[in-house]
Design a protein around this motif. Structure first.
Motif, short mmCIF file in Angstrom:
data_model
loop_
_atom_site.label_atom_id
_atom_site.label_comp_id
_atom_site.label_asym_id
_atom_site.label_seq_id
_atom_site.Cartn_x
_atom_site.Cartn_y
_atom_site.Cartn_z
N LEU A 462 0.92 -1.29 0.04
CA LEU A 462 0.14 -0.11 0.10
C LEU A 462 0.89 1.48 -0.05
CD1 LEU A 462 -2.59 -0.92 2.73
CD2 LEU A 462 -2.59 -1.54 0.35
N TYR A 463 0.37 2.26 -0.74
CA TYR A 463 1.00 3.50 -0.63
C TYR A 463 0.62 4.43 0.21
CZ TYR A 463 3.19 7.68 -2.93
OH TYR A 463 3.98 8.95 -3.11
N TYR A 464 1.16 5.21 0.97
CA TYR A 464 0.96 6.13 2.18
C TYR A 464 -0.04 6.92 1.69
CZ TYR A 464 3.12 10.43 0.66
OH TYR A 464 3.14 11.45 0.16
N GLY A 465 -1.15 7.27 2.66
CA GLY A 465 -2.24 8.12 2.15
C GLY A 465 -3.30 7.33 1.49
N GLU A 467 -4.92 5.02 2.46
CA GLU A 467 -5.83 4.70 3.39
C GLU A 467 -6.67 5.73 3.95
OE1 GLU A 467 -2.37 5.69 5.89
OE2 GLU A 467 -2.60 4.93 4.07
N GLN A 468 -6.44 6.98 3.40
CA GLN A 468 -7.23 8.18 3.92
C GLN A 468 -7.84 8.76 2.69
OE1 GLN A 468 -7.75 8.98 7.14
NE2 GLN A 468 -6.46 7.39 7.91
N GLY A 469 -7.90 8.04 1.52
CA GLY A 469 -8.45 8.54 0.19
C GLY A 469 -7.65 9.88 -0.49
N PHE A 470 -6.52 9.68 -0.30
CA PHE A 470 -5.66 10.71 -0.99
C PHE A 470 -6.16 10.83 -2.47
CE2 PHE A 470 -2.05 11.91 1.95
CZ PHE A 470 -2.64 12.12 3.06
N ASN A 471 -5.93 12.02 -2.94
CA ASN A 471 -6.58 12.03 -4.48
C ASN A 471 -5.71 13.17 -5.27
OD1 ASN A 471 -7.32 14.64 -3.39
ND2 ASN A 471 -9.40 14.68 -4.27
N GLY A 472 -4.39 12.97 -4.74
CA GLY A 472 -3.43 14.25 -5.69
C GLY A 472 -3.51 13.89 -7.01
N GLU A 489 1.59 14.07 -1.43
CA GLU A 489 1.02 15.03 -0.27
C GLU A 489 1.63 14.60 0.97
OE1 GLU A 489 -2.69 13.67 -2.51
OE2 GLU A 489 -0.50 12.86 -2.24
N CYS A 490 1.56 15.64 2.12
CA CYS A 490 1.76 15.31 3.57
C CYS A 490 0.87 14.67 4.23
CB CYS A 490 2.28 16.58 4.14
SG CYS A 490 3.80 17.14 3.18
N MET A 491 1.12 13.74 4.79
CA MET A 491 0.08 13.16 5.84
C MET A 491 -0.23 14.07 6.92
SD MET A 491 -1.43 9.80 5.14
CE MET A 491 -1.56 8.89 6.70
N PHE A 492 1.05 14.62 7.45
CA PHE A 492 0.91 15.50 8.53
C PHE A 492 0.39 16.80 8.21
CE2 PHE A 492 5.27 16.02 6.94
CZ PHE A 492 5.34 17.40 6.97
N GLY A 493 -0.05 17.27 7.06
CA GLY A 493 -0.68 18.51 6.62
C GLY A 493 0.43 19.40 6.25
N PHE A 506 -3.91 13.88 8.58
CA PHE A 506 -4.83 12.88 8.19
C PHE A 506 -4.72 11.56 8.70
CE2 PHE A 506 -4.39 15.99 4.82
CZ PHE A 506 -5.49 16.05 4.41
N PHE A 507 -4.38 11.30 10.03
CA PHE A 507 -4.17 10.24 10.63
C PHE A 507 -5.31 9.83 11.26
CE2 PHE A 507 0.17 11.44 10.14
CZ PHE A 507 1.06 10.24 9.69
#
Length: 641
Positions: A462-465, A467-472, A489-493, A506-507
């Motif tokens: 899995l690629y980070y993000g 699991e949070q629906g990242f949509n870059g 994109e940054c998980m930590f904002g 986004f955790f």
């Protein structure tokens, strides 16, 4: 007492002291049992987040003087940043670090992750914007923007304590842009010509003579360890322009990144195909031997569990083979009997299979079109395959026991292929986007894609993000420069959060996609469900009526239907399936194995995106041999046992 000493030369390494009195973490029995997670250290966590997730012991993380970044809220925070400012922030360092990863081990463990793959973390040129880590300047140090060597060691220890292994991304092919050609100009590969050089780059400006070493320039100029300051370490043949021309793609610089001389081998373009002769003729050079010692050092120092090797296509297979032998032997001497080497092997599936077989690498990452076929099958844009033909146009065709690939057992695919869809590069795509980045409909189909990835053959990553629906997504029409930034994109904002946001993390452990992965990984990981990890794989015929059974195929380039497959291991069958239609439920009959289920009356639903189906018995009927009937929710996924 923390040892802060960084060796300037390989000769300073005391190999006996390095491992004295230590017990190393053992390798897994089978890597196909693992679930990998790839992250960019700079983009993952800076440790300042609070709310939405728990610590490593399961306690809610609250706001404090050191934790000031709140959880992202879709309604309030998405699409609020100025896009150009936001995009520019993503082009350089954003501030994630190794300690931030350690802070999120609980989050990762609870999701079901068992191995972390980190982007290259070795020191970059001080003035470099290479947040991605692919331009090494000091091979024996961690980039201080990520943290320290001790931080890495502590991360590995903490991860091992939670049953999570650490895989490092490494580069053998090249270093960073550590020297300039004559006049500071760009030079291009031409018939193996060695070009004149200006010198190693000096921090603050200017150049250093490459004909001598520069110990006094430690630690900010030239290249390290000091053995790499011998100009013979570098091919000095200019940038590759013809990426498939042999031997140009072996000898040339990877863009501005400087090629390391691995050794001599056959250079005749007519012999490029003959891996055996190329391997037999290979003679290693000093720089290559230094690389072997460097990556032995990191295993001994930090107890690393595997390496992902970048740009294998651009290395002589003889060098890859020697490296694999050296690393495997050293790891085994430490008790790591199954240290994993995953190669990024481009150039087609046949080439990848041959490289793995001839060199001793353990697995290939996303061979050729696997990511594309996986993603677009879930989106209803590709055929799943058709066992009744010899064509290999669909995702399941890629893993059949095909004589075309000279692979006669499912075990080869299960152990030697890492599967993923979202990734950090998307090689060959000009305007890049994550799975969810091309349309609103794609987010609905993310669960089918993940279900397919986690329960079909191969080692899932899995690629980070995701699991949070990242949509870059790169929405520009013409300019394709820095397009890969949109995948990172940054998980930590920070200033470059996903969904064009800033200042929110986004955790979110209650996110519906996180929860889906968590549930599927839990089922996959149970000891008794070994078939979901190691079983043979069969695409199954389906029927809407229970009379006419078929392998579903696209109509007018669209497949909005149920795709089902079986995993079979030692007389046990699991049936999995996805519905690629995001708008309607579909009821189908699915063929199952008649021999295994003779005398059985039903299969049990272990999981469904329709929670009401979980635990239900699905009766077995005498149709097309034997079959079960199931209603698959729109954009749904299920597992039957």
């Amino acid at each position: 007492m923390i040892n802060t000493h960084i060796e300037k030369s390989l000769g300073e390494i005391n190999w006996n002291t390095l491992k004295q009195g230590r017990t190393y973490y053992p390798s897994p029995i089978a890597w196909e049992d693992e679930v990998l997670y790839f992250l960019f250290v700079d983009r993952f966590s800076n440790g300042k987040e609070f709310g939405g997730f728990n610590d490593i012991d399961g306690n809610p993380v609250q706001k404090s003087a050191l934790r000031t970044t709140p959880l992202f809220n879709l309604q309030n925070d998405a699409w609020k940043a100025d896009r150009e400012t936001w995009f520019n922030a993503g082009k350089t360092w954003c501030g994630g670090h190794i300690k931030g990863i350690e802070d999120k081990l609980g989050y990762l463990k609870r999701m079901g992750i068992t191995a972390l793959w980190l982007n290259p973390i070795f020191e970059q040129l001080p003035q470099s914007g290479s947040y991605h880590g692919y331009g090494t300047f000091n091979f024996l140090n961690i980039d201080p923007r990520y943290g320290s060597r001790e931080d890495l060691k502590e991360l590995v220890e903490a991860a091992h304590d939670k049953g999570i292994r650490i895989i490092l991304d490494i580069i053998l092919n090249h270093a960073g842009d550590i020297f300039a050609y004559k006049g500071g100009d760009r030079y291009y590969y031409y018939q193996g010509q060695v070009w004149p050089v200006e010198g190693y780059r000096k921090d603050g400006g200017g150049y250093l003579d490459m004909a001598s070493s520069h110990e006094s320039e430690w630690p900010t100029s030239a290249v390290w360890p000091i053995e790499f300051q011998d100009q013979k370490i570098w091919t000095r043949k200019g940038e590759i322009r013809s990426w498939d021309a042999f031997p140009e793609y072996i000898e040339g610089d990877f863009c501005e990144l400087k090629e390391i001389e691995h050794g001599s081998a056959i250079k005749d373009p007519a012999m490029a195909w003959d891996l055996k002769k190329r391997i037999d003729s290979f003679q290693g050079a000093p720089g290559f031997n230094y690389l072997c010692d460097i990556y032995k050092f990191w295993i001994g120092y930090a107890d690393i569990d595997g390496y992902r090797i970048d740009t294998v296509k651009h290395m002589e297979p003889g060098a890859v083979r020697i490296f694999a032998n050296v690393i495997h032997e050293y790891a085994q001497s430490l008790g790591k009997e199954n240290f994993y080497l995953i190669g990024e092997v481009t150039g087609g599936r046949s080439n990848a299979f041959n490289i793995i077989n001839y060199t001793g690498l353990d697995a290939a990452l996303g061979i050729n079109d696997i990511p594309d076929k996986l993603e677009n099958l879930a989106k209803g844009k590709r055929s799943p395959g058709n066992p009744e033909t010899l064509d290999q146009e669909g995702y399941f065709d890629l893993f059949r026991n095909s004589l075309q690939d000279d692979k006669n057992t499912h075990q080869w695919y299960a152990k030697h292929v890492v599967t993923m869809f979202d990734d950090h590069d998307q090689v060959g795509v000009d305007h890049k986007y994550r799975f969810c980045g091309d349309s609103m409909e794609s987010y609905q189909l993310l669960r089918p894609a993940l279900g397919l990835n986690l329960t079909s053959i191969g080692i899932p990553c899995l690629y980070y993000g995701t699991e949070q629906g990242f949509n870059g997504a790169d929405q520009r029409k013409d300019d394709k420069n820095f397009s890969d930034v949109f995948l990172r994109e940054c998980m930590f904002g920070g200033n470059f959060g996903s969904l064009q946001s800033t200042g929110k993390h986004f955790f979110n452990e209650t996110h519906e996609i996180f929860a889906f992965i968590q549930r599927v990984c839990a089922i996959r990981g149970k000891k008794e469900n070994i078939a979901l990890r190691r079983g043979r794989q069969f695409l199954r015929q389906v029927s809407h009526t229970g009379v006419d059974f078929f392998y579903p195929q696209p109509i007018n380039n669209e497949l909005k239907w149920v795709v089902a497959w079986s995993r079979i291991f030692s007389e046990q069958e699991f049936v999995c399936g996805i519905n690629t239609d995001p708008n309607k439920d579909i009821s189908v009959w699915i063929t199952i194995d008649s021999a295994i289920h003779e005398g059985n009356t039903a299969l049990t639903c272990l999981y469904s995106t329709d929670a009401g189906q979980i635990g239900r018995q699905m009766p077995i009927h005498a149709k097309n041999g034997l079959a079960v009937h199931i209603k698959v929710p729109r954009a749904g996924f299920f597992i039957l046992k």
